[in-house]
Scaffold this motif. Structure first.
Motif, PDB file in Angstrom:
ATOM      1  N   TRP A 231       5.679   4.501   0.794  1.00 24.99           N
ATOM      2  CA  TRP A 231       5.410   3.153   0.263  1.00 24.99           C
ATOM      3  C   TRP A 231       5.614   2.116   1.360  1.00 24.99           C
ATOM      4  O   TRP A 231       6.691   2.056   1.954  1.00 24.99           O
ATOM      5  CB  TRP A 231       6.380   2.894  -0.879  1.00 24.99           C
ATOM      6  CG  TRP A 231       6.273   1.583  -1.597  1.00 24.99           C
ATOM      7  CD1 TRP A 231       5.159   0.834  -1.820  1.00 24.99           C
ATOM      8  CD2 TRP A 231       7.359   0.893  -2.241  1.00 24.99           C
ATOM      9  NE1 TRP A 231       5.489  -0.291  -2.556  1.00 24.99           N
ATOM     10  CE2 TRP A 231       6.824  -0.273  -2.829  1.00 24.99           C
ATOM     11  CE3 TRP A 231       8.722   1.150  -2.396  1.00 24.99           C
ATOM     12  CZ2 TRP A 231       7.608  -1.178  -3.537  1.00 24.99           C
ATOM     13  CZ3 TRP A 231       9.498   0.251  -3.103  1.00 24.99           C
ATOM     14  CH2 TRP A 231       8.947  -0.895  -3.674  1.00 24.99           C
ATOM     15  N   GLU A 232       4.589   1.315   1.626  1.00 28.81           N
ATOM     16  CA  GLU A 232       4.711   0.137   2.486  1.00 28.81           C
ATOM     17  C   GLU A 232       4.853  -1.042   1.530  1.00 28.81           C
ATOM     18  O   GLU A 232       3.857  -1.544   0.991  1.00 28.81           O
ATOM     19  CB  GLU A 232       3.470  -0.038   3.357  1.00 28.81           C
ATOM     20  CG  GLU A 232       3.137   1.151   4.254  1.00 28.81           C
ATOM     21  CD  GLU A 232       3.704   1.040   5.662  1.00 28.81           C
ATOM     22  OE1 GLU A 232       4.559   0.160   5.911  1.00 28.81           O
ATOM     23  OE2 GLU A 232       3.293   1.845   6.511  1.00 28.81           O
TER      24      GLU A 232
ATOM     25  N   ALA B 279       1.421   6.931  -6.684  1.00 30.37           N
ATOM     26  CA  ALA B 279       1.160   5.940  -5.635  1.00 30.37           C
ATOM     27  C   ALA B 279       0.371   4.754  -6.208  1.00 30.37           C
ATOM     28  O   ALA B 279       0.670   3.588  -5.923  1.00 30.37           O
ATOM     29  CB  ALA B 279       0.386   6.590  -4.485  1.00 30.37           C
ATOM     30  N   ASP B 280      -0.606   5.062  -7.041  1.00 32.15           N
ATOM     31  CA  ASP B 280      -1.437   4.017  -7.652  1.00 32.15           C
ATOM     32  C   ASP B 280      -0.578   3.109  -8.542  1.00 32.15           C
ATOM     33  O   ASP B 280      -0.702   1.880  -8.515  1.00 32.15           O
ATOM     34  CB  ASP B 280      -2.552   4.699  -8.453  1.00 32.15           C
ATOM     35  CG  ASP B 280      -3.509   3.706  -9.061  1.00 32.15           C
ATOM     36  OD1 ASP B 280      -4.011   2.839  -8.316  1.00 32.15           O
ATOM     37  OD2 ASP B 280      -3.753   3.775 -10.289  1.00 32.15           O
ATOM     38  N   GLU B 281       0.313   3.735  -9.299  1.00 31.76           N
ATOM     39  CA  GLU B 281       1.177   2.967 -10.192  1.00 31.76           C
ATOM     40  C   GLU B 281       2.138   2.068  -9.392  1.00 31.76           C
ATOM     41  O   GLU B 281       2.391   0.927  -9.765  1.00 31.76           O
ATOM     42  CB  GLU B 281       1.970   3.950 -11.072  1.00 31.76           C
ATOM     43  CG  GLU B 281       2.222   3.441 -12.454  1.00 31.76           C
ATOM     44  CD  GLU B 281       2.737   4.534 -13.398  1.00 31.76           C
ATOM     45  OE1 GLU B 281       3.786   4.311 -13.987  1.00 31.76           O
ATOM     46  OE2 GLU B 281       2.094   5.610 -13.522  1.00 31.76           O
ATOM     47  N   ILE B 282       2.650   2.605  -8.299  1.00 28.70           N
ATOM     48  CA  ILE B 282       3.575   1.809  -7.465  1.00 28.70           C
ATOM     49  C   ILE B 282       2.844   0.633  -6.821  1.00 28.70           C
ATOM     50  O   ILE B 282       3.358  -0.491  -6.800  1.00 28.70           O
ATOM     51  CB  ILE B 282       4.266   2.718  -6.425  1.00 28.70           C
ATOM     52  CG1 ILE B 282       5.308   3.580  -7.156  1.00 28.70           C
ATOM     53  CG2 ILE B 282       4.920   1.898  -5.313  1.00 28.70           C
ATOM     54  CD1 ILE B 282       5.947   4.639  -6.318  1.00 28.70           C
TER      55      ILE B 282
ATOM     56  N   GLU C 158       0.839  -1.200   0.000  1.00 24.04           N
ATOM     57  CA  GLU C 158       0.000   0.000   0.000  1.00 24.04           C
ATOM     58  C   GLU C 158       0.870   1.245   0.000  1.00 24.04           C
ATOM     59  O   GLU C 158       2.054   1.184   0.310  1.00 24.04           O
ATOM     60  CB  GLU C 158      -0.975   0.014   1.194  1.00 24.04           C
ATOM     61  CG  GLU C 158      -0.317   0.089   2.547  1.00 24.04           C
ATOM     62  CD  GLU C 158      -1.277  -0.254   3.695  1.00 24.04           C
ATOM     63  OE1 GLU C 158      -2.316  -0.890   3.473  1.00 24.04           O
ATOM     64  OE2 GLU C 158      -0.943   0.112   4.834  1.00 24.04           O
ATOM     65  N   CYS C 159       0.267   2.366  -0.393  1.00 24.73           N
ATOM     66  CA  CYS C 159       0.966   3.653  -0.390  1.00 24.73           C
ATOM     67  C   CYS C 159       0.121   4.683   0.329  1.00 24.73           C
ATOM     68  O   CYS C 159      -1.109   4.698   0.198  1.00 24.73           O
ATOM     69  CB  CYS C 159       1.189   4.152  -1.815  1.00 24.73           C
ATOM     70  SG  CYS C 159       2.525   3.317  -2.688  1.00 24.73           S
ATOM     71  N   TYR C 160       0.782   5.577   1.084  1.00 28.42           N
ATOM     72  CA  TYR C 160       0.100   6.696   1.733  1.00 28.42           C
ATOM     73  C   TYR C 160       0.486   8.010   1.064  1.00 28.42           C
ATOM     74  O   TYR C 160       1.648   8.194   0.679  1.00 28.42           O
ATOM     75  CB  TYR C 160       0.492   6.773   3.213  1.00 28.42           C
ATOM     76  CG  TYR C 160      -0.179   5.703   4.038  1.00 28.42           C
ATOM     77  CD1 TYR C 160      -1.486   5.886   4.490  1.00 28.42           C
ATOM     78  CD2 TYR C 160       0.472   4.514   4.336  1.00 28.42           C
ATOM     79  CE1 TYR C 160      -2.113   4.897   5.224  1.00 28.42           C
ATOM     80  CE2 TYR C 160      -0.147   3.525   5.072  1.00 28.42           C
ATOM     81  CZ  TYR C 160      -1.447   3.721   5.518  1.00 28.42           C
ATOM     82  OH  TYR C 160      -2.077   2.744   6.241  1.00 28.42           O
TER      83      TYR C 160
END
Ligand SMILES: [Zn+2]
Length: 179
Positions: free
Chosen positions: A143-144, A101-104, A82-84
């Protein structure tokens, strides 16, 4: 300019689980990503600096990408990436933070074969506000990578880390050139 940090430092181990120390994993991940970036465009944290020392040292402007790396931790069955991003960027699904973030998340989920937990707002984390997402940078993402507490996540990460980190480096380069 890309500002990349390992989330934890020499005196802050982060999460410890399944035989791993988060700090060691995030330092390694940062270093592999940096190897895939043009060093002229990169500023990184130093491992002896605390997070607040690093955040005071850097001055990322609107044209910059801030990227902070962590591993998640939870019960043994929890897994995924997940990404914050900060609340303001989260409110605008067309913001470059949201898009990066969505792409990662999608790239990580695809390469590691783990669940995509998606892009989240900072106030959905255990902190109401995440300082590093508020340094004035045009793009800021935390990024988690996956769950350090999940045997399956870690098995997959260790097998495919070079591939996923190389892809993430290319996403960072792409978004840095858009700002
Ligand atoms: Zn962490």
């Amino acid at each position: 300019m890309i500002f990349i940090s390992a989330g934890h430092h020499n005196k802050d181990s982060g999460a410890i689980a399944t035989g791993y120390i988060e700090r060691d994993l995030t330092k390694e991940a940062r270093n592999i990503i940096v190897q895939n970036l043009n060093l002229k465009n990169v500023i990184q944290d130093r491992d002896f600096e605390t997070n607040s020392q690093y955040q005071r040292r850097i001055k990322p402007g609107n044209g910059s990408v801030v990227f902070d790396i962590h591993f998640n931790s939870g019960p043994p069955t929890a897994g995924g990436t997940e990404c914050y991003i900060n609340q303001n960027h989260f409110a605008d699904k067309n913001s470059l933070s949201y898009k990066m973030a969505d792409e990662i998340c999608k790239t990580t989920s695809r390469i590691l074969g783990i669940r995509n937990r998606g892009v989240k707002s900072e106030n959905q984390s255990q902190h109401p506000r995440i300082g590093i997402l508020h340094l004035g940078s045009g793009i800021s993402v935390l990024w988690e990578i996956c769950f350090i507490s999940s045997v399956l996540d870690m098995e997959s990460y260790l097998q495919k880390k070079n591939e996923v980190l190389k892809e993430v480096a290319s996403i960072l380069r792409k978004y840095d050139s858009q700002k």
